[in-house]
Design a protein around this motif. Structure first.
Motif, mmCIF file in Angstrom:
data_model
loop_
_atom_site.group_PDB
_atom_site.id
_atom_site.type_symbol
_atom_site.label_atom_id
_atom_site.label_comp_id
_atom_site.label_asym_id
_atom_site.label_seq_id
_atom_site.Cartn_x
_atom_site.Cartn_y
_atom_site.Cartn_z
ATOM 1 N N TYR A 1 5.528 10.892 -12.559
ATOM 2 C CA TYR A 1 6.777 10.549 -13.225
ATOM 3 C C TYR A 1 6.283 9.708 -14.612
ATOM 4 O O TYR A 1 7.003 9.865 -15.726
ATOM 5 N N ARG A 2 4.986 8.965 -14.649
ATOM 6 C CA ARG A 2 4.624 8.558 -15.781
ATOM 7 C C ARG A 2 4.302 9.658 -16.856
ATOM 8 O O ARG A 2 4.495 9.381 -18.083
ATOM 9 N N GLY A 3 3.745 10.740 -16.417
ATOM 10 C CA GLY A 3 3.547 11.803 -17.294
ATOM 11 C C GLY A 3 4.761 12.339 -17.874
ATOM 12 O O GLY A 3 4.676 12.697 -19.143
ATOM 13 N N ALA A 4 5.792 12.415 -17.274
ATOM 14 C CA ALA A 4 7.005 13.091 -17.836
ATOM 15 C C ALA A 4 7.651 11.931 -18.665
ATOM 16 O O ALA A 4 8.159 12.343 -19.756
ATOM 17 N N GLU A 5 7.495 10.690 -18.352
ATOM 18 C CA GLU A 5 7.922 9.639 -19.430
ATOM 19 C C GLU A 5 7.132 9.739 -20.911
ATOM 20 O O GLU A 5 7.719 9.634 -21.882
ATOM 21 N N ASP B 1 0.962 -1.313 0.114
ATOM 22 C CA ASP B 1 -0.141 -0.114 0.029
ATOM 23 C C ASP B 1 0.814 1.130 0.170
ATOM 24 O O ASP B 1 1.972 1.513 0.616
ATOM 25 N N GLN B 2 0.722 2.321 -0.888
ATOM 26 C CA GLN B 2 1.393 3.432 -1.115
ATOM 27 C C GLN B 2 0.574 4.527 -0.703
ATOM 28 O O GLN B 2 -0.445 4.501 -1.145
ATOM 29 N N PRO B 3 1.255 5.591 0.180
ATOM 30 C CA PRO B 3 0.488 6.596 0.411
ATOM 31 C C PRO B 3 -0.045 7.399 -0.862
ATOM 32 O O PRO B 3 0.654 7.371 -1.918
ATOM 33 N N LEU B 4 -1.041 8.278 -0.623
ATOM 34 C CA LEU B 4 -1.441 9.167 -1.582
ATOM 35 C C LEU B 4 -0.579 10.076 -2.300
ATOM 36 O O LEU B 4 -0.491 10.262 -3.585
ATOM 37 N N LEU B 5 0.477 10.743 -1.664
ATOM 38 C CA LEU B 5 1.509 11.468 -2.242
ATOM 39 C C LEU B 5 2.283 10.609 -3.015
ATOM 40 O O LEU B 5 2.753 11.194 -4.290
ATOM 41 N N VAL B 6 2.789 9.394 -2.673
ATOM 42 C CA VAL B 6 3.720 8.618 -3.513
ATOM 43 C C VAL B 6 3.109 8.335 -4.957
ATOM 44 O O VAL B 6 3.684 8.489 -5.945
ATOM 45 N N LEU B 7 1.701 8.081 -4.664
ATOM 46 C CA LEU B 7 0.821 7.717 -5.891
ATOM 47 C C LEU B 7 0.780 8.762 -6.814
ATOM 48 O O LEU B 7 0.966 8.939 -7.965
ATOM 49 N N ALA B 8 0.559 10.028 -6.229
ATOM 50 C CA ALA B 8 0.485 11.134 -7.098
ATOM 51 C C ALA B 8 2.101 11.524 -7.750
ATOM 52 O O ALA B 8 2.071 11.907 -9.003
ATOM 53 N N LYS B 9 3.047 11.401 -7.019
ATOM 54 C CA LYS B 9 4.327 11.589 -7.562
ATOM 55 C C LYS B 9 4.452 10.429 -8.501
ATOM 56 O O LYS B 9 5.196 10.883 -9.739
#
Length: 368
Positions: free
Chosen positions: A178-182, A166-174
């Protein structure tokens, strides 16, 4: 004596107390507590000209107590007793994992349990499995070694077991960013964008990191007050005129979400506290001295990590550079040419920061 001066002297007393407590442990007892209370009461009623004296002494004692407690707490709950021993370490991954030059997959875990016992420190894990992501809860088995770099301990050739994904919300946002930058840029340019916007240096190629370090441009991929300034100014322009209270709340939420997003380094934590102080003061129409803000920020960051003033080079350089900018920039602007104004304003700020930090960096390198 004016109130800002009294506040600044109180902050200096606290920082001096932290330094004294770092070298000379001041064991808490009831007599010291009585002294602090009496000093605080005296500061309320005595003449303004000497009001700073009891406040300075009270803050000095409080600073010494806090750093003493921190050091003793780490000694009791640290992991120095398992160095060079094979141990089982359980913790949560913080920051972006990365491959180092020796092809080790490296990440840091905190919120530790060592052989089932809760510990207060962090540890760097080196392994060959790339399945671990930020926010995962993992169990690592291996031998613990001391390290000169942060966090101070390394567990090498670890056997990893993932026990929570389970990843925190801020980590999911980051990760979404990252995917958007890629998708938008891709390759090494995408890694550079990550570095500029959220300080993700670990994804940069080693030769690029070496180039940035050699040319003195490593700050380009380090999050700092500049990132927060852009964020806060943008939100204030959008919301302040129409919804002042909402603009304040949204701006503060964004500031501290950005801190969580970028990992909360010393420089960004300092910038976030200063931004919060200025935002609140601006909302209530109160001018704030930059030196008062700097002192309050130093005290708050030391409450979080009292040993930073002695052990954390990032903390030291962050406050040293900002102090240099505040003090020396106006002087340099009088010496440097006036046109073009924007260019020489940037030059003045850069020179001010370099003048105060470079000698200290050379001093630290000479001691290393």
């Amino acid at each position: 004596m004016r109130r800002p001066t009294i506040i600044i002297l109180g902050c200096i007393g606290f920082m001096l107390g932290v330094v004294i407590g770092y070298y000379f442990r001041l064991a808490p007892n009831w007599w010291w507590l009585v002294f602090v209370i009496c000093s605080a009461i005296a500061a309320l009623y005595i003449s303004k000209n000497i009001k700073f004296v009891p406040l300075f002494l009270a803050m000095l004692i409080i600073g010494s107590f806090i750093v003493t407690y921190r050091i003793e707490s780490v000694a009791r709950n640290g992991i120095s007793d398992i160095v060079f021993k094979k141990s089982t370490v359980e913790g949560t991954v913080v920051g972006d994992p990365y491959w180092d030059q020796d092809r080790n997959y490296v990440f840091v875990i905190t919120d530790l349990k060592v052989d089932g016992v809760k510990k207060s420190e962090s540890i760097k894990i080196k392994t060959y499995s790339s399945a671990v992501k930020e926010g995962f809860r993992v169990r690592a088995e291996g031998k613990v070694f001391p390290s000169l770099a942060k966090p101070g301990y390394t567990l090498s050739y670890a056997k990893i077991t993932i026990i929570g994904t389970d990843q925190p919300l801020l980590v999911l946002a980051k990760n979404h960013f990252y995917r958007g930058a890629e998708i938008a840029v891709g390759g090494e340019p995408a890694n550079f964008v990550k570095g500029i916007l959220v300080g993700a240096r670990s994804s940069l190629a080693k030769d690029l990191q070496d180039t940035l370090n050699a040319t003195g441009l490593s700050h380009v991929v380090a999050v700092s007050g500049y990132n927060l300034t852009i964020l806060v100014v943008l939100m204030q322009k959008i919301l302040r005129r129409r919804w002042a209270w909402g603009g304040l709340v949204v701006s503060l939420l964004l500031v501290w979400a950005f801190v969580g997003l970028t990992g909360g380094s010393a420089s960004i934590l300092r910038a976030a506290i200063m931004a919060s102080v200025f935002l609140v003061a601006s909302y209530y129409g109160r001018p704030v001295s930059i030196f008062v803000c700097l002192g309050i920020t130093a005290v708050l960051t030391l409450l979080i990590n009292p040993t930073a003033i002695m052990d954390d080079l990032g903390w030291q350089l962050s406050f040293l550079s900002l102090s240099g900018i505040v003090v020396l920039t106006p002087i340099l602007q009088k010496i440097l040419p006036k046109r073009p104004p924007l260019f020489f304003e940037i030059v003045a700020v850069t020179l001010a920061a370099q003048i105060v930090t470079v000698p200290y960096i050379l001093y630290k390198i000479g001691r290393a």
